[in-house]
Design a protein around this motif. Structure first.
Motif, PDB file in Angstrom:
ATOM      1  N   THR A 139       0.825  -1.216   0.000  1.00 48.49           N
ATOM      2  CA  THR A 139       0.000   0.000   0.000  1.00 48.49           C
ATOM      3  C   THR A 139       0.856   1.261   0.000  1.00 48.49           C
ATOM      4  OG1 THR A 139      -0.161  -0.028   2.426  1.00 48.49           O
ATOM      5  CG2 THR A 139      -1.898  -1.150   1.209  1.00 48.49           C
ATOM      6  N   PHE A 140       2.112   1.161   0.461  1.00 55.00           N
ATOM      7  CA  PHE A 140       2.999   2.329   0.470  1.00 55.00           C
ATOM      8  C   PHE A 140       3.661   2.539  -0.889  1.00 55.00           C
ATOM      9  CE2 PHE A 140       3.827   0.532   4.939  1.00 55.00           C
ATOM     10  CZ  PHE A 140       2.638   1.051   5.401  1.00 55.00           C
ATOM     11  N   ARG A 141       3.456   1.585  -1.803  1.00 56.39           N
ATOM     12  CA  ARG A 141       4.119   1.666  -3.111  1.00 56.39           C
ATOM     13  C   ARG A 141       3.143   2.031  -4.232  1.00 56.39           C
ATOM     14  NH1 ARG A 141       6.391  -3.811  -1.745  1.00 56.39           N
ATOM     15  NH2 ARG A 141       8.340  -3.465  -0.616  1.00 56.39           N
ATOM     16  N   ILE A 142       1.874   2.162  -3.901  1.00 60.14           N
ATOM     17  CA  ILE A 142       0.894   2.523  -4.927  1.00 60.14           C
ATOM     18  C   ILE A 142       1.063   4.018  -5.222  1.00 60.14           C
ATOM     19  CG2 ILE A 142      -1.558   2.611  -5.510  1.00 60.14           C
ATOM     20  CD1 ILE A 142      -1.978   0.284  -3.528  1.00 60.14           C
ATOM     21  N   PRO A 143       1.471   4.376  -6.430  1.00 59.52           N
ATOM     22  CA  PRO A 143       1.977   5.735  -6.701  1.00 59.52           C
ATOM     23  C   PRO A 143       1.015   6.881  -6.450  1.00 59.52           C
ATOM     24  CG  PRO A 143       1.696   4.476  -8.746  1.00 59.52           C
ATOM     25  CD  PRO A 143       1.555   3.517  -7.617  1.00 59.52           C
ATOM     26  N   GLN A 144      -0.291   6.686  -6.695  1.00 60.65           N
ATOM     27  CA  GLN A 144      -1.247   7.784  -6.543  1.00 60.65           C
ATOM     28  C   GLN A 144      -2.187   7.607  -5.351  1.00 60.65           C
ATOM     29  OE1 GLN A 144      -1.074  10.529  -8.346  1.00 60.65           O
ATOM     30  NE2 GLN A 144       0.655   9.643  -9.465  1.00 60.65           N
ATOM     31  N   LEU A 145      -1.922   6.619  -4.490  1.00 61.92           N
ATOM     32  CA  LEU A 145      -2.844   6.344  -3.373  1.00 61.92           C
ATOM     33  C   LEU A 145      -2.841   7.492  -2.374  1.00 61.92           C
ATOM     34  CD1 LEU A 145      -4.795   4.212  -2.221  1.00 61.92           C
ATOM     35  CD2 LEU A 145      -2.886   3.375  -0.826  1.00 61.92           C
ATOM     36  N   LYS A 146      -4.022   8.094  -2.178  1.00 58.17           N
ATOM     37  CA  LYS A 146      -4.159   9.226  -1.263  1.00 58.17           C
ATOM     38  C   LYS A 146      -4.868   8.834   0.027  1.00 58.17           C
ATOM     39  CE  LYS A 146      -4.261  12.885  -4.781  1.00 58.17           C
ATOM     40  NZ  LYS A 146      -3.843  12.025  -5.904  1.00 58.17           N
ATOM     41  N   ARG A 147      -5.868   7.943  -0.057  1.00 60.30           N
ATOM     42  CA  ARG A 147      -6.651   7.559   1.126  1.00 60.30           C
ATOM     43  C   ARG A 147      -6.609   6.049   1.311  1.00 60.30           C
ATOM     44  NH1 ARG A 147     -10.054  11.283   3.211  1.00 60.30           N
ATOM     45  NH2 ARG A 147     -11.456   9.671   4.000  1.00 60.30           N
ATOM     46  N   LEU A 148      -6.213   5.635   2.514  1.00 61.91           N
ATOM     47  CA  LEU A 148      -6.137   4.213   2.856  1.00 61.91           C
ATOM     48  C   LEU A 148      -6.948   3.975   4.123  1.00 61.91           C
ATOM     49  CD1 LEU A 148      -4.997   1.339   2.644  1.00 61.91           C
ATOM     50  CD2 LEU A 148      -2.949   2.151   3.852  1.00 61.91           C
ATOM     51  N   LEU A 149      -7.978   3.131   4.010  1.00 62.77           N
ATOM     52  CA  LEU A 149      -8.821   2.797   5.158  1.00 62.77           C
ATOM     53  C   LEU A 149      -8.468   1.385   5.605  1.00 62.77           C
ATOM     54  CD1 LEU A 149     -12.237   4.137   3.799  1.00 62.77           C
ATOM     55  CD2 LEU A 149     -10.409   5.383   4.971  1.00 62.77           C
ATOM     56  N   ALA A 150      -7.902   1.271   6.809  1.00 69.33           N
ATOM     57  CA  ALA A 150      -7.473  -0.032   7.326  1.00 69.33           C
ATOM     58  C   ALA A 150      -7.983  -0.254   8.740  1.00 69.33           C
ATOM     59  CB  ALA A 150      -5.947  -0.129   7.294  1.00 69.33           C
ATOM     60  N   ASN A 151      -9.045   0.425   9.103  1.00 65.05           N
ATOM     61  CA  ASN A 151      -9.610   0.306  10.449  1.00 65.05           C
ATOM     62  C   ASN A 151     -10.258  -1.062  10.656  1.00 65.05           C
ATOM     63  OD1 ASN A 151     -11.427   1.849   8.473  1.00 65.05           O
ATOM     64  ND2 ASN A 151     -12.924   1.060   9.947  1.00 65.05           N
ATOM     65  N   ASN A 152     -10.413  -1.422  11.913  1.00 65.25           N
ATOM     66  CA  ASN A 152     -11.096  -2.660  12.304  1.00 65.25           C
ATOM     67  C   ASN A 152     -10.455  -3.906  11.698  1.00 65.25           C
ATOM     68  OD1 ASN A 152     -13.358  -0.381  12.374  1.00 65.25           O
ATOM     69  ND2 ASN A 152     -13.910  -1.960  13.870  1.00 65.25           N
ATOM     70  N   ASN A 153      -9.152  -4.000  11.885  1.00 60.19           N
ATOM     71  CA  ASN A 153      -8.409  -5.212  11.570  1.00 60.19           C
ATOM     72  C   ASN A 153      -7.750  -5.700  12.861  1.00 60.19           C
ATOM     73  OD1 ASN A 153      -8.209  -6.042   8.509  1.00 60.19           O
ATOM     74  ND2 ASN A 153      -8.257  -3.801   8.514  1.00 60.19           N
ATOM     75  N   SER A 154      -6.687  -6.460  12.721  1.00 60.05           N
ATOM     76  CA  SER A 154      -5.931  -6.933  13.894  1.00 60.05           C
ATOM     77  C   SER A 154      -4.477  -6.502  13.768  1.00 60.05           C
ATOM     78  CB  SER A 154      -6.038  -8.460  14.006  1.00 60.05           C
ATOM     79  OG  SER A 154      -7.374  -8.870  14.134  1.00 60.05           O
ATOM     80  N   ILE A 155      -4.277  -5.305  13.230  1.00 55.57           N
ATOM     81  CA  ILE A 155      -2.932  -4.843  12.880  1.00 55.57           C
ATOM     82  C   ILE A 155      -2.097  -4.534  14.124  1.00 55.57           C
ATOM     83  CG2 ILE A 155      -1.630  -3.011  11.723  1.00 55.57           C
ATOM     84  CD1 ILE A 155      -3.982  -2.801   9.740  1.00 55.57           C
ATOM     85  N   ILE A 156      -0.944  -5.183  14.184  1.00 52.30           N
ATOM     86  CA  ILE A 156       0.023  -4.932  15.260  1.00 52.30           C
ATOM     87  C   ILE A 156       1.378  -4.525  14.703  1.00 52.30           C
ATOM     88  CG2 ILE A 156      -1.099  -6.479  16.926  1.00 52.30           C
ATOM     89  CD1 ILE A 156       0.999  -8.603  16.202  1.00 52.30           C
ATOM     90  N   GLU A 157       1.505  -4.550  13.376  1.00 48.12           N
ATOM     91  CA  GLU A 157       2.806  -4.277  12.758  1.00 48.12           C
ATOM     92  C   GLU A 157       2.645  -3.313  11.590  1.00 48.12           C
ATOM     93  OE1 GLU A 157       6.271  -6.755  10.345  1.00 48.12           O
ATOM     94  OE2 GLU A 157       4.880  -7.832  11.641  1.00 48.12           O
ATOM     95  N   ILE A 158       3.434  -2.256  11.600  1.00 50.79           N
ATOM     96  CA  ILE A 158       3.444  -1.268  10.518  1.00 50.79           C
ATOM     97  C   ILE A 158       4.879  -0.834  10.276  1.00 50.79           C
ATOM     98  CG2 ILE A 158       2.700   1.038   9.789  1.00 50.79           C
ATOM     99  CD1 ILE A 158       0.237   0.727  11.515  1.00 50.79           C
ATOM    100  N   ASP A 159       5.307  -0.843   9.026  1.00 54.72           N
ATOM    101  CA  ASP A 159       6.628  -0.314   8.679  1.00 54.72           C
ATOM    102  C   ASP A 159       6.508   1.202   8.588  1.00 54.72           C
ATOM    103  OD1 ASP A 159       8.996   0.517   7.388  1.00 54.72           O
ATOM    104  OD2 ASP A 159       9.249  -1.484   6.518  1.00 54.72           O
ATOM    105  N   VAL A 160       6.792   1.857   9.694  1.00 53.47           N
ATOM    106  CA  VAL A 160       6.551   3.296   9.784  1.00 53.47           C
ATOM    107  C   VAL A 160       7.439   4.070   8.813  1.00 53.47           C
ATOM    108  CG1 VAL A 160       6.550   5.299  11.323  1.00 53.47           C
ATOM    109  CG2 VAL A 160       5.803   3.075  12.181  1.00 53.47           C
ATOM    110  N   GLU A 161       8.675   3.603   8.591  1.00 52.28           N
ATOM    111  CA  GLU A 161       9.575   4.304   7.679  1.00 52.28           C
ATOM    112  C   GLU A 161       9.055   4.263   6.249  1.00 52.28           C
ATOM    113  OE1 GLU A 161      12.333   6.342   7.862  1.00 52.28           O
ATOM    114  OE2 GLU A 161      11.478   6.398   9.878  1.00 52.28           O
ATOM    115  N   MET A 162       8.553   3.094   5.844  1.00 54.19           N
ATOM    116  CA  MET A 162       7.982   3.006   4.494  1.00 54.19           C
ATOM    117  C   MET A 162       6.739   3.878   4.386  1.00 54.19           C
ATOM    118  SD  MET A 162       8.460  -0.855   3.060  1.00 54.19           S
ATOM    119  CE  MET A 162       7.973  -0.267   1.438  1.00 54.19           C
ATOM    120  N   LEU A 163       5.944   3.892   5.436  1.00 51.69           N
ATOM    121  CA  LEU A 163       4.769   4.758   5.455  1.00 51.69           C
ATOM    122  C   LEU A 163       5.185   6.219   5.316  1.00 51.69           C
ATOM    123  CD1 LEU A 163       1.763   5.352   5.908  1.00 51.69           C
ATOM    124  CD2 LEU A 163       2.170   5.148   8.362  1.00 51.69           C
TER     125      LEU A 163
END
Length: 211
Positions: A139-163
């Motif tokens: 999702t951090f590599r999609i060239p024109q992505l402006k809005r990402l909705l990822a709420n209500n999952n079980s996310i515990i890991e995010i590559d903050v630098e890539m973000l």
């Protein structure tokens, strides 16, 4: 060898069970038939308005027939929400390369194919209400992505630098995820660069210890 002998009561029970199975099978076939009719009808609508809505169609995957029916249509958006889809195939990005919106919410996905980065026009992606434990780095590599909705999952890991270095992202919704406090803090540091919606920070066990 003699065939097994049944008394009248057993014959009646077997006949009843067989009848129930036949009814159940007929219902399944009828439901499957309705689902197929619904999918075909929505593909025909999309040929006119270029917005493919396959939400609530009981899909476990995107049927190959959909790619065939849409092969001459340049889609603007695709809605696959409210199904039981576990994965998106790599060819999805090739077949629907011009979409600007993709809704994958309310499914059972935990991964996304790397090929989604080839969606050069995608501006809005919804992966909420799924089974992700890590925010997909694609999702951090999609060239024109402006809005990402990822709420209500079980996310515990995010590559903050890539973000941090995502090319176009302006807003990300991460509410209702069990984010560790460390990642929660790092995300708040990014709030000057992009808008991030977060639930309240969960206290770590050691923070509750009295000194």
């Amino acid at each position: 060898m003699k065939p097994p002998a049944y008394n009248a009561e057993e014959v009646q029970q077997i006949s009843q069970e067989q009848g129930e199975r036949n009814v159940a099978m007929a219902v399944c076939v009828q439901l499957a038939g309705r689902a197929i009719i619904r999918v075909v009808a929505r593909c025909e609508e999309a040929q006119d308005n270029r917005n493919l809505d396959l939400s609530e169609c009981q899909l476990m995957q995107v049927p190959d027939a959909v790619y065939h029916l849409m092969r001459h249509t340049e889609l603007k958006s695709c809605d696959l929400s409210g199904n039981v889809i576990t994965k998106i195939p790599p060819k999805f990005a090739v077949k629907f390369s011009l979409i600007t919106e993709l809704n994958l919410s309310h499914n059972q996905m935990s991964k996304l194919p790397e090929e989604l980065s080839e969606l050069q026009a995608l501006e809005r992606l919804d992966i909420s209400y799924n089974a992700f434990i890590a925010l997909p780095v694609v999702t951090f590599r999609i060239p024109q992505l402006k809005r990402l909705l990822a709420n209500n999952n079980s996310i515990i890991e995010i590559d903050v630098e890539m973000l941090r270095h995502s090319p176009a992202l302006e807003f990300i919704d991460l509410k209702e995820n069990p984010l560790p406090a460390r990642i929660h803090d790092h995300l708040q540091d990014l709030s000057l660069r992009l808008r991030i919606d977060l639930s309240s920070r969960q206290r770590e066990e050691w923070e509750d210890l009295s000194v």
